[in-house]
Design a protein around this motif. Structure first.
Motif, PDB file in Angstrom:
ATOM      1  N   GLU A   1       0.828  -1.211   0.000  1.00 39.33           N
ATOM      2  CA  GLU A   1       0.000   0.000   0.000  1.00 39.33           C
ATOM      3  C   GLU A   1       0.861   1.260   0.000  1.00 39.33           C
ATOM      4  O   GLU A   1       0.513   2.247  -0.670  1.00 39.33           O
ATOM      5  CB  GLU A   1      -0.926   0.015   1.224  1.00 39.33           C
TER       6      GLU A   1
ATOM      7  N   VAL B   1      -5.324   3.379  -2.701  1.00 44.02           N
ATOM      8  CA  VAL B   1      -4.753   2.152  -2.123  1.00 44.02           C
ATOM      9  C   VAL B   1      -5.796   1.368  -1.311  1.00 44.02           C
ATOM     10  O   VAL B   1      -5.459   0.415  -0.604  1.00 44.02           O
ATOM     11  CB  VAL B   1      -3.523   2.458  -1.248  1.00 44.02           C
ATOM     12  N   HIS B   2      -7.060   1.792  -1.390  1.00 43.03           N
ATOM     13  CA  HIS B   2      -8.185   1.067  -0.782  1.00 43.03           C
ATOM     14  C   HIS B   2      -8.063   0.955   0.742  1.00 43.03           C
ATOM     15  O   HIS B   2      -8.300  -0.108   1.330  1.00 43.03           O
ATOM     16  CB  HIS B   2      -8.321  -0.338  -1.397  1.00 43.03           C
ATOM     17  N   LEU B   3      -7.696   2.077   1.378  1.00 42.86           N
ATOM     18  CA  LEU B   3      -7.636   2.134   2.835  1.00 42.86           C
ATOM     19  C   LEU B   3      -8.395   3.365   3.316  1.00 42.86           C
ATOM     20  O   LEU B   3      -8.568   4.327   2.568  1.00 42.86           O
ATOM     21  CB  LEU B   3      -6.183   2.218   3.321  1.00 42.86           C
ATOM     22  N   SER B   4      -8.833   3.329   4.552  1.00 41.98           N
ATOM     23  CA  SER B   4      -9.476   4.514   5.110  1.00 41.98           C
ATOM     24  C   SER B   4      -8.424   5.606   5.281  1.00 41.98           C
ATOM     25  O   SER B   4      -7.251   5.306   5.563  1.00 41.98           O
ATOM     26  CB  SER B   4     -10.105   4.194   6.466  1.00 41.98           C
TER      27      SER B   4
ATOM     28  N   HIS C   1      -7.878   6.495  -1.047  1.00 46.93           N
ATOM     29  CA  HIS C   1      -8.836   5.815  -1.909  1.00 46.93           C
ATOM     30  C   HIS C   1      -8.123   4.957  -2.957  1.00 46.93           C
ATOM     31  O   HIS C   1      -8.548   3.829  -3.245  1.00 46.93           O
ATOM     32  CB  HIS C   1      -9.734   6.852  -2.604  1.00 46.93           C
TER      33      HIS C   1
END
Length: 286
Positions: free
Chosen positions: A184, A209-212, A207
């Motif tokens: 990430e 790296v698909h993390l909060s 967004h």
């Protein structure tokens, strides 16, 4: 015959680190110097990290369901939050110098050295490494002015010895900085480097790296030692220095090129991070 305490001296010096040390430096929780009894054995999990240097004798370390033999002149690097065990060789019990420490870069060094895969290291210069541990021990015995700053410097030197030894014993690729980052973080750095001229927000990178945003910001700071915003600024300044050096572009154009619309704000950031203005930098470098 029962062994006397003189035959097996066992000393731990504890420290309560300051907020400044915890936030900005390597900080020490404990240091110790043991001459271990033949039945010396530890089985536990704690917090922070620990490096033990074997002065004499030998012993065994078990972590991640694997057991390693450790001899004099070697050391082992443990993440104490993971269950681990170490014990002296009853036929040749070891003498140990050690530190338990933390700091924002500790996890980075632990991963960089692949210590979770193999925690055992043979240092290139055993005498110098042993001296560093003894200096740390003496430091917390006498507690001079500047204690925590000196301790952080000595820990850095110990870790530097580990890095050098690791590079001597492995191919250059084994210690690649990219490999030391989680996927990430690698993807986030690539995103920033590809989109630095645009108005990048923390939420945009998180967004991608698909993390909060909250979790990503903590993870990014842990591995890079910078906030996302700081890293974006510093990368923009790296590009701007290249342009100041290699092109005749005006300072205003360079500011726009690296994604900073205001020339005055660009000059202020440049001065804050580089110590001189963009104009002064161009004159100096040429």
């Amino acid at each position: 015959m029962k062994a006397s305490s003189f035959e097996f001296p066992y000393s731990t010096l504890s420290h309560s680190p300051s907020d400044i040390a915890i936030r900005f430096m390597f900080f020490v929780q404990d240091v110790g110097w043991y001459v271990c009894k033949p039945d010396y054995r530890i089985n536990r999990s704690l917090s922070h990290y620990q490096i033990k240097y074997v002065v004499k004798g030998s012993g065994y370390v078990t972590t991640q369901d694997r057991t390693y033999k450790v001899n004099a002149g070697e050391l082992f690097f443990l993440d104490l939050s993971q269950t681990h065990q170490y014990y002296a060789d009853p036929n040749d019990p070891w003498e140990l110098l050690w530190i338990r420490f933390g700091g924002i870069q500790s996890a980075y060094y632990f991963e960089l050295l692949h210590a979770a895969e193999c925690p055992i290291f043979q240092v290139s210069n055993a005498e110098q490494t042993e001296l560093l541990f003894k200096q740390l021990y003496d430091l917390f015995q006498y507690r001079p002015i500047g204690l925590e700053f000196i301790a952080s410097s000595l820990i850095t030197q110990v870790l530097t010895q580990l890095i050098i030894s690791f590079m001597d014993n492995n191919s250059a690729d084994a210690i690649s900085l990219d490999m030391a980052y989680p996927m990430e973080i690698q993807l986030a750095l690539e995103f920033i480097e590809a989109h630095y001229p645009t108005d990048i927000k923390v939420e945009d990178v998180a967004h991608f790296v698909h993390l909060s945003p909250y979790y990503f910001s903590r993870l990014f700071k842990r591995y890079t030692c910078h906030t996302v915003t700081e890293y974006i600024i510093k990368y923009r300044l790296i590009i701007s220095k290249q342009l100041l050096n290699t092109t005749a572009m005006s300072i205003g154009k360079i500011a726009q090129h690296v994604g900073i619309c205001s020339q005055s704000y660009f000059s202020m950031l440049f001065k804050r991070y580089e110590g001189i203005t963009p104009k002064e930098y161009r004159q100096y470098i040429r």
